[in-house]
Write a protein that holds these residues in place. Sequence first.
Motif, short mmCIF file in Angstrom:
data_model
loop_
_atom_site.label_atom_id
_atom_site.label_comp_id
_atom_site.label_asym_id
_atom_site.label_seq_id
_atom_site.Cartn_x
_atom_site.Cartn_y
_atom_site.Cartn_z
N LEU A 235 0.81 -1.22 0.00
CA LEU A 235 0.00 0.00 0.00
C LEU A 235 0.85 1.27 0.00
N ILE A 236 1.80 1.37 0.92
CA ILE A 236 2.59 2.61 1.04
C ILE A 236 3.43 2.83 -0.22
N SER A 237 4.10 1.78 -0.67
CA SER A 237 4.96 1.91 -1.86
C SER A 237 4.13 2.25 -3.10
N CYS A 238 2.98 1.60 -3.22
CA CYS A 238 2.12 1.85 -4.38
C CYS A 238 1.65 3.30 -4.40
N ALA A 239 1.25 3.82 -3.25
CA ALA A 239 0.79 5.21 -3.17
C ALA A 239 1.92 6.18 -3.51
N GLN A 265 -6.50 1.25 -5.61
CA GLN A 265 -7.90 1.13 -5.22
C GLN A 265 -8.18 -0.26 -4.64
N ALA A 266 -7.62 -1.28 -5.26
CA ALA A 266 -7.82 -2.65 -4.77
C ALA A 266 -7.19 -2.83 -3.38
N LEU A 267 -6.04 -2.22 -3.15
CA LEU A 267 -5.38 -2.32 -1.85
C LEU A 267 -6.18 -1.60 -0.77
N LEU A 268 -6.68 -0.42 -1.09
CA LEU A 268 -7.45 0.35 -0.11
C LEU A 268 -8.76 -0.35 0.25
N ASP A 269 -9.35 -1.06 -0.70
CA ASP A 269 -10.59 -1.78 -0.43
C ASP A 269 -10.40 -2.87 0.63
N LYS A 270 -9.16 -3.34 0.78
CA LYS A 270 -8.87 -4.41 1.73
C LYS A 270 -8.49 -3.87 3.12
N GLU A 271 -8.28 -2.57 3.22
CA GLU A 271 -7.79 -1.99 4.47
C GLU A 271 -8.88 -1.23 5.21
N ASP A 272 -8.80 -1.28 6.53
CA ASP A 272 -9.70 -0.49 7.38
C ASP A 272 -9.19 0.94 7.41
N PRO A 273 -9.96 1.90 6.92
CA PRO A 273 -9.47 3.29 6.88
C PRO A 273 -9.05 3.82 8.25
N LYS A 274 -9.77 3.43 9.30
CA LYS A 274 -9.45 3.95 10.64
C LYS A 274 -8.09 3.48 11.13
N ALA A 275 -7.61 2.38 10.58
CA ALA A 275 -6.28 1.88 10.98
C ALA A 275 -5.16 2.76 10.44
N TYR A 276 -5.50 3.64 9.50
CA TYR A 276 -4.50 4.52 8.90
C TYR A 276 -4.77 5.99 9.21
N ALA A 277 -5.42 6.23 10.35
CA ALA A 277 -5.69 7.61 10.75
C ALA A 277 -4.38 8.37 10.92
N TYR A 278 -4.42 9.64 10.58
CA TYR A 278 -3.21 10.47 10.67
C TYR A 278 -2.79 10.63 12.12
N PRO A 279 -1.54 10.32 12.46
CA PRO A 279 -1.06 10.49 13.84
C PRO A 279 -0.83 11.96 14.16
#
Length: 329
Positions: A235-239, A265-279
């Motif tokens: 995900l990070i590298s792709c972005a 888009q396919a990677l983001l669909d598999k991830e919980d958005p809240k798990a990547y909240a901005y610190p």
Amino acid sequence: MASVLTFARAGRSCHPRINVVRQFPARREIHATSAVLKKKKGGGTAYDEDDIFSSQDDDLFGSSSALQADKQPETVSTTVQSTTAATKKNKLSPAERTALFNGTYSFVAERIGPHPVLKKFPEQVRHTALHRMIQLAATKEQMEQIIALLPKWRESRLRISETTVNVFVHRCRELRCTLLALQVFSDHPKYGMDLNPAAGRQLLHDLHVEHPLSESITLSALYSIYALPSISGDLISCALLTSACYKTATKESLVVARALTQSLQALLDKEDPKAYAYPVNHYERSQNKEKAWLTWTLTKIEKALEKHKQPYDWLRQWRERSGHVQVAL
């Protein structure tokens, strides 16, 4: 009378002499770890966490060096003295840092490789010596000196830990010589430094910010060589690479960007958005920098999609659920 003297002499000769040796308790060495040397109430010495050497046990030399101290050449003695002097201060001055780097470099350079200069002084250089030199390096030229040692380091079968690899990439970024890191990872048979996922993402981030897209493409090709997840599967590298392609905005780079956008888009669909909240907290951000990168990178990608008249609702919705929209508009 003579017989008595004869008997006395004979008696003394029959008993062995007993040597009485007074034994004193061994002198206890003070353990000089960073924990012990923390400043206490009423006095003491405060050692910073950034100290280059925080413990007597954490030196550059093998255990045999202490036993052979009286046999060492002056260069080794100078290095040890410089190291000891440097640890007595919280911060190193530029001159002290340079002197310590040069002393450490000379010590290591003379003792590694298939034909070391000092053959009669067989101390084993510790694996941490490379880590220390990287920390001490203050210029691009010093980093180049370290890189020149890597082939001999490899020939000596000295290990390079994953932590040292990460520090190497980080130091190259700080000294603005990221291309040196790319050079090292591009020739593994020569330098022997393994690229790991964290170092790969850090290097990709640094390259896409300050260097042409071609450098990021070169790094992405190395992922498979080091058996890392593909760019389109991380995900990070792709972005990061997608953002770099949109930033370049050539006909060729936009073709790659659109293909990567589908993977993203396919990677983001598999991830919980809240798990990547901005610190938001500074400390948390320093410990989770990849989440911060993702926040700003996805923002740039959304703007690029809008600019090139590509669908971006899916990305906006994900960013809203993650809270990114509230942080980066």
